[in-house]
Design a protein around this motif. Structure first.
Motif, short mmCIF file in Angstrom:
data_model
loop_
_atom_site.label_atom_id
_atom_site.label_comp_id
_atom_site.label_asym_id
_atom_site.label_seq_id
_atom_site.Cartn_x
_atom_site.Cartn_y
_atom_site.Cartn_z
N TRP A 1 82.40 -52.83 -28.37
CA TRP A 1 81.03 -53.10 -28.77
C TRP A 1 80.92 -53.60 -30.20
CZ3 TRP A 1 77.37 -53.07 -25.10
CH2 TRP A 1 77.64 -52.38 -23.92
N SER A 2 80.25 -54.74 -30.37
CA SER A 2 79.88 -55.23 -31.69
C SER A 2 78.44 -54.78 -31.94
CB SER A 2 79.97 -56.76 -31.76
OG SER A 2 81.29 -57.20 -31.58
N ILE A 3 78.24 -53.97 -32.96
CA ILE A 3 76.89 -53.50 -33.30
C ILE A 3 76.45 -54.19 -34.58
CG2 ILE A 3 75.46 -51.50 -33.83
CD1 ILE A 3 77.44 -49.74 -32.38
N ALA A 4 75.25 -54.79 -34.53
CA ALA A 4 74.76 -55.53 -35.69
C ALA A 4 73.38 -55.04 -36.12
CB ALA A 4 74.70 -57.03 -35.38
N SER A 5 73.20 -54.94 -37.42
CA SER A 5 71.90 -54.57 -37.97
C SER A 5 71.03 -55.82 -38.11
CB SER A 5 72.07 -53.90 -39.33
OG SER A 5 72.62 -54.82 -40.27
N SER A 6 69.79 -55.63 -38.52
CA SER A 6 68.89 -56.75 -38.81
C SER A 6 68.41 -56.61 -40.24
CB SER A 6 67.69 -56.73 -37.85
OG SER A 6 66.80 -55.68 -38.19
N ARG A 7 67.61 -57.56 -40.68
CA ARG A 7 67.07 -57.49 -42.04
C ARG A 7 66.11 -56.32 -42.20
NH1 ARG A 7 64.62 -63.31 -43.00
NH2 ARG A 7 63.91 -62.90 -40.87
N ARG A 8 65.60 -55.80 -41.08
CA ARG A 8 64.64 -54.69 -41.13
C ARG A 8 65.30 -53.31 -41.01
NH1 ARG A 8 62.08 -54.34 -36.92
NH2 ARG A 8 62.96 -55.97 -35.63
N THR A 9 66.59 -53.28 -40.76
CA THR A 9 67.28 -52.00 -40.56
C THR A 9 67.35 -51.21 -41.87
OG1 THR A 9 68.67 -53.08 -38.89
CG2 THR A 9 69.32 -50.89 -39.62
N PRO A 10 66.85 -49.96 -41.88
CA PRO A 10 66.89 -49.15 -43.10
C PRO A 10 68.33 -48.85 -43.54
CG PRO A 10 65.39 -48.20 -41.47
CD PRO A 10 66.16 -49.28 -40.76
N LYS A 11 68.51 -48.62 -44.82
CA LYS A 11 69.85 -48.35 -45.37
C LYS A 11 70.49 -47.12 -44.76
CE LYS A 11 69.13 -50.58 -49.86
NZ LYS A 11 69.07 -50.41 -51.33
N GLU A 12 69.68 -46.06 -44.53
CA GLU A 12 70.26 -44.84 -43.96
C GLU A 12 70.72 -45.06 -42.52
OE1 GLU A 12 66.00 -44.50 -42.51
OE2 GLU A 12 66.96 -45.12 -44.38
N CYS A 13 70.04 -45.99 -41.82
CA CYS A 13 70.44 -46.31 -40.45
C CYS A 13 71.76 -47.09 -40.46
CB CYS A 13 69.34 -47.13 -39.78
SG CYS A 13 69.62 -47.44 -38.02
N ILE A 14 71.90 -48.01 -41.39
CA ILE A 14 73.14 -48.76 -41.53
C ILE A 14 74.31 -47.81 -41.82
CG2 ILE A 14 74.39 -50.40 -43.02
CD1 ILE A 14 71.74 -51.92 -43.32
N ALA A 15 74.07 -46.85 -42.67
CA ALA A 15 75.11 -45.87 -43.01
C ALA A 15 75.53 -45.06 -41.78
CB ALA A 15 74.61 -44.94 -44.11
N LEU A 16 74.57 -44.71 -40.94
CA LEU A 16 74.87 -43.95 -39.72
C LEU A 16 75.75 -44.75 -38.77
CD1 LEU A 16 71.35 -42.37 -38.98
CD2 LEU A 16 73.42 -41.14 -39.68
N PHE A 17 75.47 -46.02 -38.64
CA PHE A 17 76.26 -46.84 -37.72
C PHE A 17 77.62 -47.21 -38.31
CE2 PHE A 17 72.20 -47.34 -35.52
CZ PHE A 17 72.63 -47.19 -34.20
N GLN A 18 77.71 -47.31 -39.59
CA GLN A 18 79.02 -47.52 -40.23
C GLN A 18 79.92 -46.31 -39.98
OE1 GLN A 18 77.60 -48.35 -44.23
NE2 GLN A 18 78.10 -50.53 -44.03
N GLU A 19 79.31 -45.14 -40.05
CA GLU A 19 80.05 -43.91 -39.79
C GLU A 19 80.48 -43.84 -38.32
OE1 GLU A 19 79.56 -39.03 -40.24
OE2 GLU A 19 77.89 -40.36 -40.74
N LEU A 20 79.57 -44.24 -37.42
CA LEU A 20 79.89 -44.24 -35.99
C LEU A 20 81.08 -45.16 -35.71
CD1 LEU A 20 78.92 -43.41 -33.05
CD2 LEU A 20 77.71 -45.60 -33.04
N ALA A 21 81.05 -46.36 -36.32
CA ALA A 21 82.13 -47.32 -36.10
C ALA A 21 83.47 -46.82 -36.64
CB ALA A 21 81.77 -48.65 -36.77
N SER A 22 83.43 -46.01 -37.69
CA SER A 22 84.67 -45.47 -38.26
C SER A 22 85.29 -44.39 -37.39
CB SER A 22 84.39 -44.91 -39.66
OG SER A 22 83.58 -43.74 -39.58
N LYS A 23 84.47 -43.78 -36.53
CA LYS A 23 84.95 -42.68 -35.69
C LYS A 23 85.32 -43.11 -34.26
CE LYS A 23 82.29 -39.06 -38.07
NZ LYS A 23 81.19 -38.06 -37.92
#
Length: 314
Positions: A182-204
């Motif tokens: 799965w490639s997960i992509a944020s948008s320009r409207r995605t909050p910073k804390e949400c981006i951090a959550l998905f970065q963590e998910l991708a690392s695990k």
């Protein structure tokens, strides 16, 4: 009309979705007839510029006796483009095309309005219905079943955004579909804390790669639509839902909480669900069934409609 080169003027505002609608129609028009872009104008949306344009239009009406007929089609979407397009029409001719319902009284002076049928537009000679907005995607059948795409929206006035809620839904998808990368992509409207959550998910999780929207190239999204069989989108990303359907993807939607129960986003998604174009996450969670891919090309249908209107009015 058979061998005539169609002269086109393009108007853009600062909305990416509007640009894709305009360019999508232009691309399909170019496939059907020889076209030449003779003018491109970029509008800077502001109340000050809108007022200036209104006075320019009035001045043009009073001083310009007739158009020079140097342009055949003027295409642009976004309320800020409408008056500038009317000014150009008065000066250089052409028929105006937009992908929305213009404001009153402008809506009576636009030649062709492409409006999604789920918005229940009024019946007028200048209104033509579409299934969602035209876009730059094209149908691709040969997709990679081992690749999937998840598009994350973000905060907006139409809904209540809950990053943890979306994360849990996505986490369930990627864990349930372990054979898909799965490639997960944020948008320009995605909050910073949400981006951090998905970065963590991708690392695990090994079958997940996360992309920040600002780090992707211009046509990254269209390339992903072309190769990925399964696409999941949060329900606030309406235009992306139609792009994925147009590309022939199997599309699922993660519904979020609306501020108004009967807004245009919800009506659009209810329409797509009823027609079988998409599946709601909650329904998929019960039986894991995704909808089949559809052949949907509204950009081509819009281009064909434009040519018919030009032919009838010659």
């Amino acid at each position: 009309m058979e061998n005539k080169t169609i002269r086109v003027a393009l108007f853009y505002d600062n909305r990416v979705g509007h640009l894709k609608q305009t360019d999508g129609i232009l691309n399909e028009l170019s496939k059907l007839k020889k076209t030449k872009v003779v003018k491109v104008e970029k509008i800077v949306p502001s109340l000050k510029n809108d007022i200036k344009d209104i006075f320019k239009y009035i001045f043009t009406l009073l001083t310009n006796r007739g158009s020079s007929k140097e342009i055949d089609i003027i295409i642009g979407t976004g309320a800020h483009t409408h008056i500038p397009m009317l000014i150009l029409k008065k000066k250089m001719g052409g028929r105006i095309v937009t992908c929305m319902t213009p404001n009153f009284p402008v809506k009576y002076f636009i030649d062709i309005c492409f409006i999604p049928e789920q918005k229940n537009p009024p019946k007028r000679k200048n209104i033509f219905t579409t299934i969602g907005a035209p876009n730059l995607c094209t149908f691709r059948k040969d997709k990679d079943i081992s690749k999937g795409l998840i598009l994350i929206g973000g905060e907006d006035k139409s809904h209540i955004w809950d990053s943890f809620y979306v994360l849990k839904k996505v986490e369930k998808i990627v864990k349930k579909e372990k054979d898909v990368h799965w490639s997960i992509a944020s948008s320009r409207r995605t909050p910073k804390e949400c981006i951090a959550l998905f970065q963590e998910l991708a690392s695990k999780i090994s079958n997940v790669t996360f992309f920040k929207s600002e780090d992707t190239e211009k046509e990254w999204l269209e390339k992903k639509y072309a190769e990925c069989l399964k696409v999941w989108i949060t329900s606030d990303s309406n235009s992306m839902t139609y792009e994925a359907i147009t590309a022939g993807c199997s599309v699922g939607v993660i519904f979020i909480k609306w501020k108004k129960k009967n807004n245009s986003f919800k009506r659009s998604l209810d329409y797509l669900t009823k027609k079988g174009y998409i599946v709601n996450f909650d329904d998929w969670d019960k039986d894991s069934k995704m909808p089949k891919g559809f052949e949907l090309n509204e950009s081509k249908r819009c281009a064909e409609t434009i040519l018919k209107v030009l032919t009838y009015n010659e």
